[in-house]
Scaffold this motif. Sequence first.
Motif, PDB file in Angstrom:
ATOM      1  N   ARG A 151       9.934 -12.902   3.202  1.00  0.00           N
ATOM      2  CA  ARG A 151      10.679 -14.128   3.080  1.00  0.00           C
ATOM      3  C   ARG A 151      10.857 -14.415   1.632  1.00  0.00           C
ATOM      4  N   LEU A 190      12.977 -18.707   3.749  1.00  0.00           N
ATOM      5  CA  LEU A 190      14.094 -17.976   4.560  1.00  0.00           C
ATOM      6  C   LEU A 190      13.458 -16.757   4.853  1.00  0.00           C
ATOM      7  N   ALA A 194      18.099 -14.801   7.159  1.00  0.00           N
ATOM      8  CA  ALA A 194      18.633 -16.129   6.779  1.00  0.00           C
ATOM      9  C   ALA A 194      19.232 -16.113   5.427  1.00  0.00           C
ATOM     10  N   ARG A 197      22.403 -14.383   5.016  1.00  0.00           N
ATOM     11  CA  ARG A 197      23.694 -15.098   5.286  1.00  0.00           C
ATOM     12  C   ARG A 197      23.867 -16.290   4.514  1.00  0.00           C
TER      13      ARG A 197
END
Length: 269
Positions: A151, A190, A194, A197
Amino acid sequence: MIFSNYKNANIVDGESVTASVSSADPADPVSVALDDGVAVITINRPHARNSIAPETMEQLDHALDEVAGARALVLTGAGDRAFVSGGDLKQLATIRTEADACAMAWRMRSLCDRIAAFPAPVIAALNGHALGGGAEVAVAADIRVAADDIRIGFNQVALAIMPAWGGAERLAALVGRSQALLLAGSGTLLDAPAAERLGLVNRVVSRDSFDEEWRTLARTLACPPAGEIKRVLAGASAEEAVSAFARLWVSDEHWAAADRAEKQRRRRG
């Protein structure tokens, strides 16, 4: 930066870097490895989730001196839990005045600026979570390759502070001002897909192939054209761009590659 509540352990130039060399003691908070033009700087404090202490800043500064001349630079962290988890709260807890806080922030910001200004391509290999100041170090690199289980987030607001190492500005350049404010203002974390993206991470790879992937990418980018492309993308003039192309055109490497391509074309018929 966001701080990590772990103790610090008491625990380094040339035109071209080609040898396979490691300069570090395994206990050093920052290690350097050089292999065929690729330099790897590792924040080596896994017991403290690779948090940044004053000594870490000093050794990172020395490490950047040591890898001058590398054709590609990789930044990563030791272990698989954290890339960099931010500043070491126990080490930095004595900072209680605005002047001292400014001095500390400027010190680490200058190091992130050095990473961003490194003349060769810089890859952040996100072996673990990149939180707070760790995310700021990550976005100082040109390219971020992430293991699929990490993350990343600018979550400094959790400690009622803000990014201070240049990360907010670099985040805005990557994802846009509005998205940067949303992410850093809310402290959103995130996952790797993610982040990819949004453009915060460039490539997500499986944990099993992570080391192989970033090493392969580093070797691919450790070529003179990639360094020149980085310089042009950073704002070189049209004259400088054309001059760079011309230097590459007349190089022995170009004509050797052209010869190989012609031989392959002939074999294919």
